[in-house]
Design an enzyme around this catalytic site. Structure first.
Site: not given
Length: 449
Positions: A182, A304, A393
């Site tokens: 990320s 995600e 995610h």
């Protein structure tokens, strides 16, 4: 189990059959006279310093537990520029090294996160290092008389510590892979294009990252001035250093506001293109071949942001959903429910598209590029709403780290998370760190499910 570093000796502990040295300082505490200044070398110590507990995290707001992910509770503190080292054997030399930069929108997180601990990498012959860095305004505020990229300078300081000290832990300082997830993945891409990072690592892993997650200097300076006006101070180091960290934290914006008109925006706090530390937008630099000598493994999950966005836009009408999706460059599909359409559009815009842009920009690279997509979908219903968790995610982290037994994994992935997939993904990451080849052809996307 004592190791000598440049600043002094440290004693470690045993974790899952490997040696762990936790909370080792790579720079001095960045507060007091050092606040809003570049990282300084760690202060030397006499005797043997215990390194058996995770060090303090950078100041940050407490994370909201929405019933997903690891139930991490970080302990912030002034001595936050520390790192954890996991090594299989102190009696050997020349082992490959993996340096990890955690995510969290550049405003939350720590190297002690339960799904990102490196003991299983050490079990498989890799020396693993995870570093903390300054977050939020402490790390990325662009004051008039202070560096705009203090958090970036912290990354560099950690990499330089690795180069100077990792041989004492059995690692090869010339065989370093830099990885992140990320915001940490965006950090890796940024470092790939920075002259100051040249020679500090030879391979990169970018998980759910971005090559455009930077702010123009003028914009960052303007935001600092706006913040100073709200606080009633000048946009100068002296004034901001006099404010308690809690006062700044109270002003920090969340990574995602939940407002429909801002769902496609990147995180508000991020590195700054200052023309010096960060010379330019990483994607543009990569497109010219900069960083092309570094082998790259990059990818993301297939869903995600879906579960988060579905919750945020629950009840949205079809016309508004269509406008939002098309505004994010996602084709309208009348077969999709409105909330699902917007959710897929946001995932596409912030993650899938960003990964594709990075991979396409690497066409000028000399070294191979390996792509993946994590498609295994958790069947768990999100307790915060929005439907099933899916390939959300962060879900790929416990698979890449082979820690399906870590806290919180079962409530996110369910009781039947496939260990075979963890072995496959973790094994590919280990092979890439060791040999520069995860086990599939370069230029061909591997589907992990």
């Amino acid at each position: 189990m004592i190791v000598k570093t440049a600043a002094g000796r440290v004693s470690g502990t045993r974790v899952d059959g490997v040696h762990a040295f936790l909370g080792v300082p790579f720079a001095a505490p960045p507060f007091g006279e050092r606040r809003f200044r570049p990282p300084a070398p760690p202060e030397p110590w006499e005797g043997v310093r215990p390194a058996v507990e995770h060090g303090p995290a950078a100041p940050q707001l407490p994370a909201q537990d929405i019933g997903l992910f690891a139930p991490d509770v970080f302990r912030p503190g002034a001595d936050c520029l520390n790192l954890d080292v996991y090594t299989p054997d102190l009696g050997v030399a020349g082992l490959p090294v993996l340096v990890w930069i955690h995510g969290g929108g550049f405003s939350t997180g720590a190297n002690s996160a339960a799904w990102q601990r490196g003991h299983r990498f050490a079990r498989d012959g890799v020396v693993f290092v995870a570093a903390n860095y300054r977050l939020g305004f402490e790390g990325f505020l662009a004051l008039d008389d202070a560096p705009a990229n203090l958090g970036v300078l912290d990354w560099l300081a950690a990499l330089r510590w690795v180069r100077a000290n990792i041989a004492a832990f059995g690692g090869n300082p010339a065989d370093v892979t830099l990885a992140g997830h990320s915001a940490g993945g965006a950090a890796v891409v940024t470092l790939m294009t920075m002259p100051d990072a040249a020679g500090l690592f030879r391979r990169s892993i970018v998980m759910s990252g971005s090559a455009t997650l930077v702010a123009p200097l003028a914009e960052a300076r303007a935001h600092a001035k706006e913040l100073a006006a709200r606080l009633g101070v000048r946009p100068l180091r002296e004034d901001f250093a006099a404010l308690p960290p809690e006062r700044l934290l109270a002003e920090q914006p969340p990574p995602m506001t939940g407002q429909l008109d801002s769902l496609g925006e990147s995180v508000p706090i991020k590195p700054v293109v200052d023309g010096e530390v960060v010379p330019g937008v990483p994607l543009e630099a990569i497109g010219t071949g900069i960083g092309g000598h570094l082998r790259l493994l990059a990818g993301c999950t297939s869903q995600e942001a879906d579960v988060f966005v579905r919750r945020m836009v629950e009840g949205i009408d079809a016309g508004t959903a269509r406008g939002a999706a098309e505004g994010l460059g996602f084709p309208y599909d009348p077969e999709l429910p409105p909330a699902e359409l917007v959710a897929r559009a946001v995932t596409h815009h912030l993650f899938t598209r960003e990964t594709r842009l990075l991979l396409r920009a690497r066409s000028a690279a000399i070294a191979p590029t390996y792509a993946y997509e994590f498609r295994w979908e958790s069947p768990v219903e999100s307790p915060a709403g929005g439907g099933r968790v899916g390939a959300v995610h962060n879900l790929d982290l416990p698979f890449a780290f082979d820690v399906l037994d870590a806290p919180g994994v079962a409530r996110t992935a369910g009781q039947g998370a496939p260990q075979a997939l963890a072995r496959e993904m973790h094994g590919a990451w280990v092979r890439f760190v060791r040999d520069g080849d995860p086990g599939w052809p370069a230029g061909v996307k591997r589907i992990l499910r």
